[in-house]
Design a protein around this motif. Structure first.
Motif, PDB file in Angstrom:
ATOM      1  N   GLY A  57      -4.509   9.587  -5.789  1.00  0.00           N
ATOM      2  CA  GLY A  57      -4.356   9.253  -7.201  1.00  0.00           C
ATOM      3  C   GLY A  57      -2.986   8.678  -7.480  1.00  0.00           C
ATOM      4  O   GLY A  57      -2.460   7.874  -6.722  1.00  0.00           O
ATOM      5  N   GLU A  58      -2.388   9.128  -8.559  1.00  0.00           N
ATOM      6  CA  GLU A  58      -1.092   8.620  -9.001  1.00  0.00           C
ATOM      7  C   GLU A  58       0.047   9.512  -8.514  1.00  0.00           C
ATOM      8  O   GLU A  58      -0.132  10.719  -8.343  1.00  0.00           O
TER       9      GLU A  58
ATOM     10  N   TRP B 186       1.591  14.083  -5.358  1.00  0.00           N
ATOM     11  CA  TRP B 186       0.598  13.079  -5.723  1.00  0.00           C
ATOM     12  C   TRP B 186      -0.671  13.769  -6.204  1.00  0.00           C
ATOM     13  O   TRP B 186      -0.984  14.881  -5.779  1.00  0.00           O
ATOM     14  N   ALA B 187      -1.404  13.091  -7.046  1.00  0.00           N
ATOM     15  CA  ALA B 187      -2.738  13.549  -7.434  1.00  0.00           C
ATOM     16  C   ALA B 187      -3.696  13.197  -6.294  1.00  0.00           C
ATOM     17  O   ALA B 187      -3.691  12.076  -5.802  1.00  0.00           O
ATOM     18  N   LEU B 188      -4.493  14.160  -5.879  1.00  0.00           N
ATOM     19  CA  LEU B 188      -5.478  13.954  -4.813  1.00  0.00           C
ATOM     20  C   LEU B 188      -6.838  14.442  -5.273  1.00  0.00           C
ATOM     21  O   LEU B 188      -6.942  15.426  -6.015  1.00  0.00           O
ATOM     22  N   ARG B 189      -7.867  13.762  -4.798  1.00  0.00           N
ATOM     23  CA  ARG B 189      -9.242  14.205  -5.014  1.00  0.00           C
ATOM     24  C   ARG B 189      -9.862  14.384  -3.639  1.00  0.00           C
ATOM     25  O   ARG B 189      -9.872  13.450  -2.836  1.00  0.00           O
ATOM     26  N   VAL B 190     -10.355  15.584  -3.346  1.00  0.00           N
ATOM     27  CA  VAL B 190     -10.975  15.864  -2.049  1.00  0.00           C
ATOM     28  C   VAL B 190     -12.422  16.292  -2.276  1.00  0.00           C
ATOM     29  O   VAL B 190     -12.724  17.012  -3.226  1.00  0.00           O
ATOM     30  N   HIS B 191     -13.302  15.807  -1.414  1.00  0.00           N
ATOM     31  CA  HIS B 191     -14.731  16.108  -1.496  1.00  0.00           C
ATOM     32  C   HIS B 191     -15.229  16.570  -0.141  1.00  0.00           C
ATOM     33  O   HIS B 191     -14.841  16.012   0.882  1.00  0.00           O
TER      34      HIS B 191
ATOM     35  N   SER C 214       0.811  -1.203   0.000  1.00  0.00           N
ATOM     36  CA  SER C 214       0.000   0.000   0.000  1.00  0.00           C
ATOM     37  C   SER C 214       0.850   1.261   0.000  1.00  0.00           C
ATOM     38  O   SER C 214       1.858   1.337   0.708  1.00  0.00           O
ATOM     39  N   ASP C 215       0.444   2.232  -0.794  1.00  0.00           N
ATOM     40  CA  ASP C 215       0.944   3.600  -0.656  1.00  0.00           C
ATOM     41  C   ASP C 215      -0.072   4.307   0.226  1.00  0.00           C
ATOM     42  O   ASP C 215      -1.191   4.579  -0.204  1.00  0.00           O
ATOM     43  N   LEU C 216       0.291   4.550   1.475  1.00  0.00           N
ATOM     44  CA  LEU C 216      -0.622   5.085   2.481  1.00  0.00           C
ATOM     45  C   LEU C 216      -0.375   6.578   2.645  1.00  0.00           C
ATOM     46  O   LEU C 216       0.698   6.994   3.085  1.00  0.00           O
ATOM     47  N   GLY C 217      -1.370   7.361   2.279  1.00  0.00           N
ATOM     48  CA  GLY C 217      -1.262   8.811   2.401  1.00  0.00           C
ATOM     49  C   GLY C 217      -1.789   9.302   3.731  1.00  0.00           C
ATOM     50  O   GLY C 217      -2.588   8.626   4.388  1.00  0.00           O
TER      51      GLY C 217
ATOM     52  N   PRO D 232      -5.950   7.947   2.982  1.00  0.00           N
ATOM     53  CA  PRO D 232      -6.314   7.264   1.737  1.00  0.00           C
ATOM     54  C   PRO D 232      -5.192   6.326   1.311  1.00  0.00           C
ATOM     55  O   PRO D 232      -4.032   6.535   1.674  1.00  0.00           O
ATOM     56  N   GLU D 233      -5.545   5.285   0.562  1.00  0.00           N
ATOM     57  CA  GLU D 233      -4.560   4.285   0.153  1.00  0.00           C
ATOM     58  C   GLU D 233      -4.637   4.002  -1.335  1.00  0.00           C
ATOM     59  O   GLU D 233      -5.699   4.106  -1.949  1.00  0.00           O
ATOM     60  N   LYS D 234      -3.516   3.602  -1.860  1.00  0.00           N
ATOM     61  CA  LYS D 234      -3.409   3.056  -3.213  1.00  0.00           C
ATOM     62  C   LYS D 234      -2.784   1.679  -3.028  1.00  0.00           C
ATOM     63  O   LYS D 234      -1.616   1.568  -2.680  1.00  0.00           O
ATOM     64  N   ARG D 235      -3.587   0.600  -3.196  1.00  0.00           N
ATOM     65  CA  ARG D 235      -3.129  -0.757  -2.930  1.00  0.00           C
ATOM     66  C   ARG D 235      -2.801  -1.487  -4.233  1.00  0.00           C
ATOM     67  O   ARG D 235      -3.574  -1.441  -5.178  1.00  0.00           O
ATOM     68  N   THR D 236      -1.676  -2.177  -4.233  1.00  0.00           N
ATOM     69  CA  THR D 236      -1.291  -3.053  -5.335  1.00  0.00           C
ATOM     70  C   THR D 236      -1.304  -4.479  -4.805  1.00  0.00           C
ATOM     71  O   THR D 236      -0.517  -4.818  -3.912  1.00  0.00           O
TER      72      THR D 236
END
Length: 157
Positions: free
Chosen positions: A106-107, A114-119, A57-60, A76-80
């Motif tokens: 994101g990437e 890093w690319a982030l999306r916040v809502h 995981s890339d753990l932000g 947030p995480e990006k899991r491989t």
């Protein structure tokens, strides 16, 4: 039945306010940078690589503040995944009665950014509360004795 109709009203108010007042930003942030949406400031702390049971995981880490007061640390995480190399994004959610906060990683863009999306989505919980009230109203109406079928008092000849 009144309870179910109140539930419909709460659901509609929640859906309309969520749709009308939601805010979203997609942007590139380096560690230490922040973005503001309304009263909320999202400060990107960075990303660390972390092993999981069957993934890497890339753990932000994103610190959320409202009017200068820290509300939450979101991760947030990006899991491989090891089997197949499939990549999945796990959004971080900070729920609240009047608003929900979402952060998705994101990437990587190079240089630590890093690319982030916040809502910021207000009144999402009202949609669920309305659905619960509708179901509860339906249950109460279904168990009401006034609506049960009664056998006829007449006897057949």
């Amino acid at each position: 039945m009144t309870l179910a109709h109140v539930g419909v009203s709460v659901f509609l108010i929640g859906a309309l306010l969520t749709e009308g007042l939601s805010r979203q930003r997609e942007l590139a942030l380096a560690p230490g940078q922040s973005v503001t949406l309304g009263h909320h400031a999202f400060r990107f702390q960075g990303v660390v690589r972390s092993p999981g049971p069957n993934y890497v995981s890339d753990l932000g880490t994103v610190q959320v503040m409202r009017d200068g007061v820290a509300l939450a640390d979101m991760h947030p995480e990006k899991r491989t995944y090891a089997s197949g190399g499939q990549v999945m994004t796990e959004a971080a959610i900070a729920p609240g009665m009047t608003h929900d906060l979402y952060v998705a990683l994101g990437e990587p863009l190079g240089g630590g950014s890093w690319a982030l999306r916040v809502h910021v989505k207000p009144f999402v919980r009202w949609i669920w509360l309305g659905a619960v009230l509708m179901a509860l109203g339906g249950f109460v109406a279904a168990t009401d004795r006034r609506f049960r079928h009664r056998p006829s008092d007449r006897t057949t000849q």
